[in-house]
Design a protein around this motif. Structure first.
Motif, PDB file in Angstrom:
ATOM      1  N   LEU A  73       0.826  -1.211   0.000  1.00  0.00           N
ATOM      2  CA  LEU A  73       0.000   0.000   0.000  1.00  0.00           C
ATOM      3  C   LEU A  73       0.855   1.253   0.000  1.00  0.00           C
ATOM      4  O   LEU A  73       0.508   2.253  -0.640  1.00  0.00           O
ATOM      5  CB  LEU A  73      -0.937  -0.012   1.213  1.00  0.00           C
ATOM      6  CG  LEU A  73      -2.007  -1.101   1.221  1.00  0.00           C
ATOM      7  CD1 LEU A  73      -2.824  -1.029   2.508  1.00  0.00           C
ATOM      8  CD2 LEU A  73      -2.929  -0.976   0.011  1.00  0.00           C
ATOM      9  N   GLU A  74       1.977   1.224   0.717  1.00  0.00           N
ATOM     10  CA  GLU A  74       2.881   2.371   0.706  1.00  0.00           C
ATOM     11  C   GLU A  74       3.462   2.582  -0.682  1.00  0.00           C
ATOM     12  O   GLU A  74       3.592   3.722  -1.147  1.00  0.00           O
ATOM     13  CB  GLU A  74       4.008   2.162   1.726  1.00  0.00           C
ATOM     14  CG  GLU A  74       3.550   2.283   3.175  1.00  0.00           C
ATOM     15  CD  GLU A  74       4.657   1.978   4.165  1.00  0.00           C
ATOM     16  OE1 GLU A  74       5.776   1.636   3.712  1.00  0.00           O
ATOM     17  OE2 GLU A  74       4.419   2.087   5.378  1.00  0.00           O
ATOM     18  N   ALA A  75       3.805   1.475  -1.361  1.00  0.00           N
ATOM     19  CA  ALA A  75       4.353   1.591  -2.714  1.00  0.00           C
ATOM     20  C   ALA A  75       3.318   2.170  -3.673  1.00  0.00           C
ATOM     21  O   ALA A  75       3.639   3.020  -4.517  1.00  0.00           O
ATOM     22  CB  ALA A  75       4.831   0.226  -3.202  1.00  0.00           C
ATOM     23  N   VAL A  76       2.069   1.729  -3.552  1.00  0.00           N
ATOM     24  CA  VAL A  76       1.000   2.273  -4.394  1.00  0.00           C
ATOM     25  C   VAL A  76       0.801   3.756  -4.108  1.00  0.00           C
ATOM     26  O   VAL A  76       0.660   4.581  -5.028  1.00  0.00           O
ATOM     27  CB  VAL A  76      -0.314   1.503  -4.174  1.00  0.00           C
ATOM     28  CG1 VAL A  76      -1.475   2.197  -4.878  1.00  0.00           C
ATOM     29  CG2 VAL A  76      -0.179   0.072  -4.673  1.00  0.00           C
ATOM     30  N   SER A  77       0.804   4.123  -2.817  1.00  0.00           N
ATOM     31  CA  SER A  77       0.649   5.526  -2.439  1.00  0.00           C
ATOM     32  C   SER A  77       1.789   6.372  -2.991  1.00  0.00           C
ATOM     33  O   SER A  77       1.570   7.480  -3.509  1.00  0.00           O
ATOM     34  CB  SER A  77       0.592   5.645  -0.909  1.00  0.00           C
ATOM     35  OG  SER A  77       0.494   6.997  -0.520  1.00  0.00           O
ATOM     36  N   ASP A  78       3.010   5.862  -2.891  1.00  0.00           N
ATOM     37  CA  ASP A  78       4.161   6.603  -3.420  1.00  0.00           C
ATOM     38  C   ASP A  78       4.057   6.760  -4.932  1.00  0.00           C
ATOM     39  O   ASP A  78       4.390   7.821  -5.481  1.00  0.00           O
ATOM     40  CB  ASP A  78       5.461   5.872  -3.067  1.00  0.00           C
ATOM     41  CG  ASP A  78       5.766   5.919  -1.564  1.00  0.00           C
ATOM     42  OD1 ASP A  78       5.142   6.747  -0.865  1.00  0.00           O
ATOM     43  OD2 ASP A  78       6.615   5.129  -1.123  1.00  0.00           O
ATOM     44  N   ALA A  79       3.604   5.720  -5.623  1.00  0.00           N
ATOM     45  CA  ALA A  79       3.464   5.793  -7.079  1.00  0.00           C
ATOM     46  C   ALA A  79       2.399   6.813  -7.467  1.00  0.00           C
ATOM     47  O   ALA A  79       2.578   7.598  -8.408  1.00  0.00           O
ATOM     48  CB  ALA A  79       3.118   4.417  -7.638  1.00  0.00           C
ATOM     49  N   GLU A  80       1.287   6.824  -6.741  1.00  0.00           N
ATOM     50  CA  GLU A  80       0.232   7.799  -7.012  1.00  0.00           C
ATOM     51  C   GLU A  80       0.732   9.216  -6.769  1.00  0.00           C
ATOM     52  O   GLU A  80       0.420  10.146  -7.534  1.00  0.00           O
ATOM     53  CB  GLU A  80      -0.989   7.516  -6.140  1.00  0.00           C
ATOM     54  CG  GLU A  80      -1.743   6.257  -6.538  1.00  0.00           C
ATOM     55  CD  GLU A  80      -2.910   5.968  -5.612  1.00  0.00           C
ATOM     56  OE1 GLU A  80      -2.942   6.547  -4.504  1.00  0.00           O
ATOM     57  OE2 GLU A  80      -3.793   5.179  -6.000  1.00  0.00           O
ATOM     58  N   ALA A  81       1.510   9.407  -5.694  1.00  0.00           N
ATOM     59  CA  ALA A  81       2.054  10.736  -5.392  1.00  0.00           C
ATOM     60  C   ALA A  81       2.999  11.197  -6.500  1.00  0.00           C
ATOM     61  O   ALA A  81       2.994  12.368  -6.885  1.00  0.00           O
ATOM     62  CB  ALA A  81       2.778  10.706  -4.049  1.00  0.00           C
ATOM     63  N   ALA A  82       3.812  10.272  -7.028  1.00  0.00           N
ATOM     64  CA  ALA A  82       4.746  10.627  -8.100  1.00  0.00           C
ATOM     65  C   ALA A  82       3.995  11.037  -9.361  1.00  0.00           C
ATOM     66  O   ALA A  82       4.358  12.008 -10.034  1.00  0.00           O
ATOM     67  CB  ALA A  82       5.673   9.453  -8.388  1.00  0.00           C
ATOM     68  N   VAL A  83       2.932  10.307  -9.689  1.00  0.00           N
ATOM     69  CA  VAL A  83       2.125  10.649 -10.864  1.00  0.00           C
ATOM     70  C   VAL A  83       1.447  12.001 -10.678  1.00  0.00           C
ATOM     71  O   VAL A  83       1.400  12.828 -11.596  1.00  0.00           O
ATOM     72  CB  VAL A  83       1.083   9.549 -11.143  1.00  0.00           C
ATOM     73  CG1 VAL A  83       0.092   9.999 -12.211  1.00  0.00           C
ATOM     74  CG2 VAL A  83       1.767   8.264 -11.577  1.00  0.00           C
ATOM     75  N   SER A  84       0.920  12.239  -9.476  1.00  0.00           N
ATOM     76  CA  SER A  84       0.278  13.527  -9.186  1.00  0.00           C
ATOM     77  C   SER A  84       1.260  14.674  -9.343  1.00  0.00           C
ATOM     78  O   SER A  84       0.916  15.742  -9.858  1.00  0.00           O
ATOM     79  CB  SER A  84      -0.291  13.528  -7.763  1.00  0.00           C
ATOM     80  OG  SER A  84      -1.337  12.601  -7.645  1.00  0.00           O
ATOM     81  N   ALA A  85       2.488  14.464  -8.869  1.00  0.00           N
ATOM     82  CA  ALA A  85       3.496  15.516  -8.975  1.00  0.00           C
ATOM     83  C   ALA A  85       3.802  15.838 -10.431  1.00  0.00           C
ATOM     84  O   ALA A  85       3.956  17.005 -10.808  1.00  0.00           O
ATOM     85  CB  ALA A  85       4.770  15.097  -8.252  1.00  0.00           C
TER      86      ALA A  85
END
Length: 304
Positions: A73-85
């Motif tokens: 879940l942390e990896a998914v959250s980090d990936a979503e944050a990177a895409v948002s950025a």
């Protein structure tokens, strides 16, 4: 996504200890949360929890699965944050905690403005004067008045805050105003206390160095605003950040005592897990709230 949703519910149940709390946190009913756990157990072919009347305790298999599931879940959250950025459109959920008084006056009141700026970011706020274990409970950022002691967290300092000892004129007329720190030991000192509280003493700054006082009083509470109310009603002495009581000092409902030996100042800071540092939405919230808190506190202290 259904499987990932089931995993997310499982992780929150482990972290919060029961289905009801996890359901409230994720905005689903306990029945839906329970069904998702059952679906996950069926898929894995193991029992993930030992069930009691009040709490769900992970089995050995559940504990093993939790460690891996949390990382996913942390990896998914980090990936979503990177895409948002990269997209310039930050989105997602931020779980925030803050002390009751500070949270009501400065954090909660600023969330609608923050949401107006960033409508795709959801903020879930939990207010408590208890110190929340942000790693265990899955909190993204905690605003705190104190000192950072957990080296597993990052800290962003916001403002150094003066603290004062105050009591009402009614109380001081009845009991007398203490002239030395030692005289506080004979006064009714109103304490912020709860299971796990760290500040069981009051430490004053004297010419000979810090003076730690084992003060006592007839009342204590886990809500700082309750202590302020008791002090205003003439029931004793409280130790507070000055900005929290400055309006009462200005209108003479509370009086500063022992100004020559004040309590040590405290730092207003935001603390968060190391992995969150690169999350764009968290940085946006930190920038917004740091600026807001600094302006509001300075305005309060200057009488604006």
């Amino acid at each position: 996504m259904a499987y990932l949703d089931n995993v997310a519910v499982f992780v929150r149940v482990v972290e919060l200890g029961n289905l009801s709390a996890a359901g409230r946190d994720m905005r689903i009913s306990p029945a839906v949360a329970s069904n998702r756990i059952k679906e996950l157990e069926k898929h894995l072919g193991v029992r993930l929890f030992n069930r009691t009347t009040r709490q769900l305790m992970p089995t050995e298999q559940g504990r093993v699965f939790y460690e891996g599931a949390r990382k996913v879940l942390e990896a998914v959250s980090d990936a979503e944050a990177a895409v948002s950025a990269l997209s310039g459109q930050p989105r997602g959920t931020i779980r925030v905690t803050a002390p009751l008084g500070l949270g009501r006056r400065m954090i909660a009141s600023g969330i609608p403005e923050f949401r107006n700026r960033y409508p795709d970011i959801e903020v879930r706020l939990r207010l408590s004067d208890h110190e929340v274990d942000i790693l265990k409970e899955g909190i993204d950022v905690a605003f705190r008045l104190g000192l950072l002691e957990d080296s597993s967290l990052r800290m962003r300092g916001i403002l150094d805050c003066e603290r004062v000892l105050v009591a009402s004129p009614t109380y001081l007329d009845k009991r007398g105003e203490p002239a030395t720190p030692e005289e506080l030991l004979a006064h009714d000192c109103l304490m912020l206390r709860y299971p796990g509280a760290r500040e069981h003493f009051w430490t004053l700054q004297t010419g000979a160095g810090p003076r730690k006082l084992d003060v006592r009083g007839p009342y204590d509470s886990d809500d700082g605003d309750v202590l302020t109310g008791w002090a205003l009603a003439g029931h004793g002495v409280i130790l507070k950040p000055r900005f929290e009581v400055e309006p009462f000092i200005r209108d003479r409902r509370l009086q500063v005592i022992l100004p020559g030996t004040p309590p040590a100042p405290v730092q207003l800071a935001a603390v968060f897990p190391h992995r969150q540092y690169q999350d764009t939405k968290l940085r946006l919230l930190l920038d917004f709230m740091a600026d807001r808190c600094q302006r509001m506190i300075r305005d309060i202290l200057s009488g604006r």
